[in-house]
Design a protein around this motif. Structure first.
Motif, mmCIF file in Angstrom:
data_model
loop_
_atom_site.group_PDB
_atom_site.id
_atom_site.type_symbol
_atom_site.label_atom_id
_atom_site.label_comp_id
_atom_site.label_asym_id
_atom_site.label_seq_id
_atom_site.Cartn_x
_atom_site.Cartn_y
_atom_site.Cartn_z
ATOM 1 N N THR A 3 -11.837 18.959 -1.105
ATOM 2 C CA THR A 3 -12.490 19.974 -0.280
ATOM 3 C C THR A 3 -13.406 20.856 -1.127
ATOM 4 O O THR A 3 -14.506 21.221 -0.704
ATOM 5 N N GLN A 17 -12.048 21.365 6.949
ATOM 6 C CA GLN A 17 -10.711 20.768 7.029
ATOM 7 C C GLN A 17 -9.830 21.602 7.953
ATOM 8 O O GLN A 17 -9.144 21.075 8.816
ATOM 9 N N ASP A 42 -14.354 16.224 6.519
ATOM 10 C CA ASP A 42 -13.134 16.567 5.779
ATOM 11 C C ASP A 42 -11.916 16.372 6.675
ATOM 12 O O ASP A 42 -11.567 17.254 7.454
ATOM 13 N N GLU A 43 -11.286 15.222 6.558
ATOM 14 C CA GLU A 43 -10.066 14.900 7.313
ATOM 15 C C GLU A 43 -10.227 15.143 8.812
ATOM 16 O O GLU A 43 -9.402 15.791 9.440
HETATM 17 MG MG LIG Z 1 -8.880 19.367 1.339
#
Ligand SMILES: [Mg+2]
Ligand SMILES: Nc1ncnc2c1ncn2[C@@H]1O[C@H](COP(=O)(O)OP(=O)(O)OP(=O)(O)O)[C@@H](O)[C@H]1O
Lengths: 336, 247
Positions: free
Chosen positions: B46, B88, B164-165
């Protein structure tokens, strides 16, 4: 109905302002009371821009008012030029100051409480400076000539200044409505709510919020100028009353922070509180009753109407919509 | 190889006090490719995104976007330059509606209000959020909040999309519609960098993978190469035997 709605917002502003303009002709109340209401309204509506819409607790609003009063009175009484130059100079100075203060604060990451403290100190500093100048050059304050010269904004009848303040308030409300409905409205709200999210979406947050701060610094300078022209007497003690800052903030908060009509309604409430206290305990509020009533009102608002006084209208409207909508939504109707 | 990279990161480093969260990482994002980034919690994935997107200033290294040095650009300017990212932990603008949340970026990118609304609504329909368009973000489930993140970033048609995810916490149905949109975006010529913990999904969707550990890039290659890389296996896949076995 829905196509009518966008116009309704703009129609209601001239409507309310016209009602305000008619009040003096009925002699229901003194012009001084109306003047202070209109001044609170313009100050609160513009403070709501920076604080309610922009999320910046700018305490220098009162200093902007003072700068407007000074520049206008100096232009008329000291330089003998048309007040318009003083008024323009006042707005340029306050806009620049607001721009510099907010830009530097963003740069140095002075936020929230620190920003409030910083701007309060800036206001104090400007107050101290004014006092210094007053002692040096103009002991006792600045007097403007008591003449009737409409061409130079000099009226013997104060009602005209009241009209000017109401007109200003109307213009400010219309501007706010227009901005909030334009694409700037979304960019401002996004900048206020989350700098990180907004900037990642391409919003130049610092520019946007600095512009809001600059725009909100101009109206108080205008109100200060009108105050100077109408009271004909400017001294540190009457343009730097802490009470004015407090009333502006209270009006905005009890009316409804971030809303269109909240600060206006709040200004009315604050004026009524003032007048009520004045009639109750006499002209000098030595015991600070006004502050106590403010405090009590604030608690009441926070507890009963968390959205501010404007929330009362919302709640009424929602209740009515629910009443109208309910029959259609009841299960037995759906099965018919 | 195929096309020239949109983003080139050269020796990026980001420190937090004594901690080197991103340590001398270089990589390239290529149009029409999904570059997967994998690594354990705290590997610096991240943080790497945040230095790409301009939330953090890099302590060392350079970032080139289409050959232009954007290392000192603020976040908003990088967005305008063509980098979009998701957070995220979803970061919606809470007082704007779901549709308006998407419109903000489009307006900042110069679209008119009506175009912004139209594009936002199309994007939301694609992701199955049409019923929530005028709701506030507080009415969304955690999965829908992630979809909103994705919608905001994807609607801008960036040159580089940083995810991000985005799949974490999505239902099977939502995962499928999101994966479809990701593939569609990829085919339009966008470069995608994608952080994902779900190894299986990553092996399936990514064209190349970068593996990170303790801020360092420890491997880069095709999914198969990464799956066989001894360093990766020892620090990452080795601890997820089940996931490794499914490859
Ligand atoms: Mg992360
Ligand atoms: N703002 C910050 N200040 C200080 N340390 C930070 C900050 N952000 C991240 N870190 C630290 O940097 C390291 C890398 O964090 P990062 O969030 O980039 O990891 P990640 O690979 O994304 O992990 P995860 O898979 O849990 O999301 C961690 O040790 C984290 O604690």
């Amino acid at each position: 109905m829905s196509s009518f709605k966008p116009f309704f917002g703009f129609m209601i502003i001239p409507l309310v302002m016209s009602v305000c303009l008619l009040v003096p002709s009925f002699n229901l109340t003194t012009i001084d009371l109306l003047m202070s209401f209109a001044a609170y309204a313009a100050l609160a509506v513009s403070w709501n821009w920076v604080c309610g819409l922009g999320g910046l607790m700018n305490m220098a609003h009162i200093a902007f008012y003072a700068i407007g009063a000074y520049s206008c009175s100096i232009a008329v009484a000291k330089l003998g030029i048309h007040p318009i130059f003083g008024i323009l100079a006042g707005t340029v100075i306050t806009a620049t100051l607001a721009g510099v203060i907010s830009y530097l604060s963003f740069r140095l990451k002075v936020t929230e409480l620190y920003f409030a403290l910083l701007t309060l100190m800036a206001a104090e500093g400007i107050g101290a400076l004014s006092r210094g100048f007053e002692n040096e050059y103009s002991l006792g304050g600045i007097y403007l000539p008591f003449v009737n010269d409409p061409g130079r904004f000099a009226f013997l009848d104060k009602t005209y200044y009241y009209y000017a303040l109401i007109g200003l308030t109307g213009v400010l409300l219309a501007l706010q409505l227009w901005v909030q409905r334009s694409k700037w409205g979304l960019l401002i709200t996004a900048s206020r709510d989350s700098e990180r999210a907004a900037s990642s979406l391409g919003v130049p947050v610092v520019r946007i919020l600095t512009s809001v701060a600059v725009a909100s610094a101009i109206p108080p300078a205008l109100v200060g100028s009108i105050f100077a022209l109408s009271s004909l007497f400017v001294t540190v003690d009457n343009v730097f009353p802490f009470e004015l800052l407090l009333s502006t903030i209270i009006a905005t908060v009890i009316g409804g922070l971030g809303t269109l009509w909240g600060p206006f309604i709040g200004a009315l409430a604050v004026t009524l509180i003032h007048e009520g206290v004045r009639r109750g305990v006499g002209v000098t509020d030595a015991v600070g009753l006004t502050d106590m009533v403010y405090g009590a009102t604030l608690v009441l608002i926070v507890v009963v109407f968390p959205g501010g006084l404007i929330g009362i209208f919302r709640q009424l409207r929602n209740a009515r919509n629910r009443r109208n909508a309910e029959p259609a939504l009841r299960p037995e109707h759906i099965h018919v | 190889m195929s096309e020239s990279p949109v983003l080139v990161a050269e020796n990026l480093t980001k420190r937090f006090g004594g901690l080197i969260a991103v340590n001398d990482v270089s990589l390239e994002a290529i149009p029409r490719q999904i570059l997967g980034i994998m690594g354990q919690n705290g590997a610096g994935k991240t943080t790497l995104f945040n230095t790409f997107a301009g939330i953090y200033k890099a302590d060392g290294g350079r970032l080139l976007m289409d050959g232009e040095d954007i290392t000192t650009y603020p976040a908003w300017k990088r967005s305008i330059a063509g980098i979009s990212r998701t957070f995220q932990i979803p970061l919606p603008i809470w007082s704007l509606s779901v549709s308006e949340n998407v419109q903000v970026g489009l307006i900042a990118h110069g679209k008119s209000k009506s175009d912004a609304k139209r594009i936002a609504d199309i994007t939301l329909v694609d992701l199955g959020l049409e019923a929530k368009m005028s709701s506030l973000p507080s009415d969304l489930t955690p999965g829908q909040l992630r979809l909103l993140e994705f919608a905001r970033a994807a609607s801008l048609r960036p040159k580089l999309l940083l995810l991000d995810e985005v799949f974490a916490g999505l239902s099977q149905v939502e995962q499928r519609s999101t994966a479809a949109v990701v593939r569609k975006l990829k085919d339009t010529g966008i470069a995608i960098i994608w952080i994902e913990h779900n190894v299986r999904l990553m092996m399936e969707l990514a064209d190349r993978i970068v593996a990170m550990d303790h801020g360092r890039k420890i491997a880069v290659g095709s999914p198969l190469e990464i799956a066989r890389n001894p360093d990766v296996i020892s620090v990452y896949l080795g601890r997820q035997k089940t996931a490794g076995a499914q490859i």
